[in-house]
Design an enzyme around this catalytic site. Structure first.
Site, PDB file in Angstrom:
ATOM      1  N   ASP A   1       0.843  -1.947   0.275  1.00 49.87           N
ATOM      2  CA  ASP A   1      -0.115   0.300  -0.168  1.00 49.87           C
ATOM      3  C   ASP A   1       0.744   0.945  -0.389  1.00 49.87           C
ATOM      4  O   ASP A   1       1.699   1.613   1.053  1.00 49.87           O
ATOM      5  CB  ASP A   1      -0.924  -0.451   1.119  1.00 49.87           C
ATOM      6  CG  ASP A   1      -1.539   1.232   1.401  1.00 49.87           C
ATOM      7  OD1 ASP A   1      -3.164   1.155   1.608  1.00 49.87           O
ATOM      8  OD2 ASP A   1      -1.211   2.341   1.241  1.00 49.87           O
TER       9      ASP A   1
ATOM     10  N   ASP B   1      -3.740   2.327  -5.474  1.00 52.20           N
ATOM     11  CA  ASP B   1      -1.976   2.477  -4.335  1.00 52.20           C
ATOM     12  C   ASP B   1      -2.119   0.671  -3.667  1.00 52.20           C
ATOM     13  O   ASP B   1      -1.803   1.090  -2.940  1.00 52.20           O
ATOM     14  CB  ASP B   1      -2.120   4.016  -3.330  1.00 52.20           C
ATOM     15  CG  ASP B   1      -2.817   3.499  -2.093  1.00 52.20           C
ATOM     16  OD1 ASP B   1      -3.699   2.665  -2.179  1.00 52.20           O
ATOM     17  OD2 ASP B   1      -2.350   3.664  -1.289  1.00 52.20           O
ATOM     18  N   GLU B   2      -2.866   0.104  -3.886  1.00 46.77           N
ATOM     19  CA  GLU B   2      -3.239  -0.865  -3.602  1.00 46.77           C
ATOM     20  C   GLU B   2      -3.022  -2.180  -4.310  1.00 46.77           C
ATOM     21  O   GLU B   2      -3.624  -2.618  -5.163  1.00 46.77           O
ATOM     22  CB  GLU B   2      -4.152  -0.944  -2.627  1.00 46.77           C
ATOM     23  CG  GLU B   2      -3.770  -1.507  -1.383  1.00 46.77           C
ATOM     24  CD  GLU B   2      -5.272  -0.766  -0.902  1.00 46.77           C
ATOM     25  OE1 GLU B   2      -5.354  -1.674   0.025  1.00 46.77           O
ATOM     26  OE2 GLU B   2      -5.395   0.107   0.569  1.00 46.77           O
TER      27      GLU B   2
HETATM   28  N1  DCP Z   1      -8.679   8.828  -0.818  1.00 48.19           N
HETATM   29  C1  DCP Z   1      -9.868  10.164  -0.504  1.00 48.19           C
HETATM   30  N2  DCP Z   1     -10.528  10.579  -0.633  1.00 48.19           N
HETATM   31  C2  DCP Z   1     -10.355   9.260   0.504  1.00 48.19           C
HETATM   32  C3  DCP Z   1      -9.521   8.093   1.029  1.00 48.19           C
HETATM   33  C4  DCP Z   1      -7.870   8.137  -0.214  1.00 48.19           C
HETATM   34  O1  DCP Z   1      -9.202  10.522  -2.226  1.00 48.19           O
HETATM   35  N3  DCP Z   1     -11.302   9.193   1.431  1.00 48.19           N
HETATM   36  C5  DCP Z   1      -7.100   8.480  -2.350  1.00 48.19           C
HETATM   37  C6  DCP Z   1      -5.732   9.509  -1.577  1.00 48.19           C
HETATM   38  C7  DCP Z   1      -5.240   8.692  -1.130  1.00 48.19           C
HETATM   39  C8  DCP Z   1      -5.533   7.391  -2.202  1.00 48.19           C
HETATM   40  O2  DCP Z   1      -6.567   7.718  -2.007  1.00 48.19           O
HETATM   41  O3  DCP Z   1      -3.782   8.667  -1.225  1.00 48.19           O
HETATM   42  C9  DCP Z   1      -5.444   6.098  -1.216  1.00 48.19           C
HETATM   43  O4  DCP Z   1      -5.450   6.073   0.115  1.00 48.19           O
HETATM   44  P1  DCP Z   1      -5.168   5.440   1.320  1.00 48.19           P
HETATM   45  O5  DCP Z   1      -6.612   4.941   2.070  1.00 48.19           O
HETATM   46  O6  DCP Z   1      -4.087   4.270   1.296  1.00 48.19           O
HETATM   47  O7  DCP Z   1      -4.596   6.744   2.289  1.00 48.19           O
HETATM   48  P2  DCP Z   1      -3.121   7.340   1.274  1.00 48.19           P
HETATM   49  O8  DCP Z   1      -1.985   5.953   1.070  1.00 48.19           O
HETATM   50  O9  DCP Z   1      -3.127   8.168   1.391  1.00 48.19           O
HETATM   51  O10 DCP Z   1      -2.327   7.209   2.973  1.00 48.19           O
HETATM   52  P3  DCP Z   1      -1.730   6.177   3.637  1.00 48.19           P
HETATM   53  O11 DCP Z   1      -0.214   5.874   3.941  1.00 48.19           O
HETATM   54  O12 DCP Z   1      -2.470   5.902   5.273  1.00 48.19           O
HETATM   55  O13 DCP Z   1      -1.750   4.724   2.877  1.00 48.19           O
HETATM   56 CA    CA Z   2      -2.601   4.099   0.872  1.00 44.83          CA
HETATM   57 CA    CA Z   3      -4.836   2.041   0.293  1.00 45.26          CA
END
Ligand code: DCP
Ligand code: CA
Ligand code: CA
Length: 369
Positions: free
Chosen positions: A12, A112-113
């Site tokens: 992730d 992203d996963e």
């Molecule tokens: N995303 C979004 N709105 C949300 C959750 C996520 O637009 N409510 C988008 C932005 C993030 C991407 O999806 O960058 C991936 O979500 P993740 O939940 O994996 O969160 P992040 O990658 O940002 O953070 P982490 O480091 O906790 O994985």
């Molecule tokens: Ca992420």
């Molecule tokens: Ca994710």
């Protein structure tokens, strides 16, 4: 017969959208970076898509309103940027390409996963799997310049939860014998499918941790949450999950093409050939576990010109009969419009839809009980 132990990874990407912005502008790195989805009504209306870890220290995270993020970052040298999805897609696909090379089977689940089954690549050894994950992280860092967190476990469920244990740039390996000790103390909402509402209900039943959930009477869970969910929660809490890592496949379409025994304008002759192609396509389709929404035909005429026509279905399907029907309709129409004889015929399906991960998991779980 017990299944052989699998080794599954979940990778992730860390604070993904914000990390992409840092990548193209390294000067952002030490500042709070907030990516916003601006609704456009007023300058600050909209929500936070994500934020880098510097911004998270100020309580800024996905989903909160932008005005609140601004307030929390008042008097701080913070950077607010709009979502640039296309750019993030490019970075994502570079990373996915790299990850794929490390997997026996590869399933991307979001931008992203991705899950990787590495059982064979790691020769069944969690020790080797750990080295593989380290290599993979270094590789992505060198080639693309971004970090992600990896969870390694005996199945998707454990891998997913493990990937969250040490973020960012984390690597958490949970061996089969350590699953219970790893899961037990975690809050119950760490289980995929246990959202706010369900965890509230569970808390009211005295279930706070995954360990509590594992010990809770399964019959009572079924009474409260229904059979499918109740049984799923019970197994999940015990770290049991047999869902395979499903190869998502790279191609956006599946097609087959073949030469007719003789040039023809006879619908029956054409359909006899396309039926064979459809059989073949359908096998591929089942293996990839996708549904299609568009059906196309290809005809190469005696003058070697290539014609194609397509039809969009009302709903995505994986039904072979629906495919036959659409191909028949397309060729009927095509033959009515063209004078030349056909030399080769082809069938193509595209516009794939994958079943919702959650739903798929629950359905296939249901089918196996
Ligand atoms: N995303 C979004 N709105 C949300 C959750 C996520 O637009 N409510 C988008 C932005 C993030 C991407 O999806 O960058 C991936 O979500 P993740 O939940 O994996 O969160 P992040 O990658 O940002 O953070 P982490 O480091 O906790 O994985
Ligand atoms: Ca992420
Ligand atoms: Ca994710």
């Amino acid at each position: 017969m017990p299944l052989p132990t699998r080794i599954v990874m979940l990778a992730d990407l860390d604070y993904f959208f914000a990390q992409c912005e840092e990548l193209r502008n390294p000067a952002l790195k030490d500042k709070p970076v907030v990516i916003g989805v601006y609704s456009g009504r007023t300058e600050d209306s909209g929500a936070v898509s994500t934020a880098n870890y510097v911004a998270r220290k100020y309580g800024v995270k996905s989903g909160i309103p932008l005005y609140l993020a601004k307030r929390r970052l008042q008097n701080v040298d913070a950077v607010f940027l709009p979502v640039d999805y296309e750019y993030y897609e490019q970075i994502s696909s570079k990373i996915m390409q790299i990850l794929k090379g490390y997997a026996d089977a590869f399933e991307q689940v979001s931008i992203d996963e991705a899950y990787l089954d590495v059982t064979q690549k790691a020769h069944g050894s969690f020790e080797e799997a750990k080295r593989l994950a380290e290599q993979m992280k270094a590789d992505a860092k060198r080639q693309v310049g971004v970090t992600f967190s990896v969870g390694v476990g005996p199945n998707k469920l454990v891998a997913k939860i493990a990937s969250n244990a040490e973020k960012p740039d984390g690597l958490t390996v949970v061996r089969p014998e350590a699953v219970t000790a790893f899961l037990s103390p975690l809050a119950v909402d760490r289980v995929l499918g246990v959202g706010k509402k369900i965890s509230k209900k569970m808390n009211a039943l005295g279930i706070k941790t995954i360990g509590d959930l594992a010990r809770y009477d399964v019959q009572k869970l079924v009474e409260v949450f229904g059979k499918t969910s109740g049984v799923y929660f019970h197994n999940a809490a015990k770290g049991v999950d047999n869902e395979p890592v499903q190869e998502t496949g790279e191609a956006e379409s599946i097609s087959r093409i073949s030469t007719l025994k003789e040039n023809t304008r006879d619908l029956a002759v054409v359909l006899e050939k396309t039926d064979q192609l459809i059989e073949d396509i359908h096998k591929d389709l089942v293996q990839r576990n996708v549904s299609f929404k568009q059906v196309g035909i290809i005809a190469i005429m005696t003058d070697l010109s290539v014609r194609s026509q397509s039809k969009t279905l009302e709903t995505a399907t994986n039904d072979v009969e629906a495919l036959r029907q659409a191909v028949r309709e397309l060729f009927e129409k095509f033959l009515g419009e063209s004078e030349l004889e056909i030399r080769r015929v082809g069938v193509k399906i595209s516009h794939f839809a994958k079943e919702e991960a959650e739903q798929k998991r629950l359905t296939s779980f249901f089918q196996s009980t």
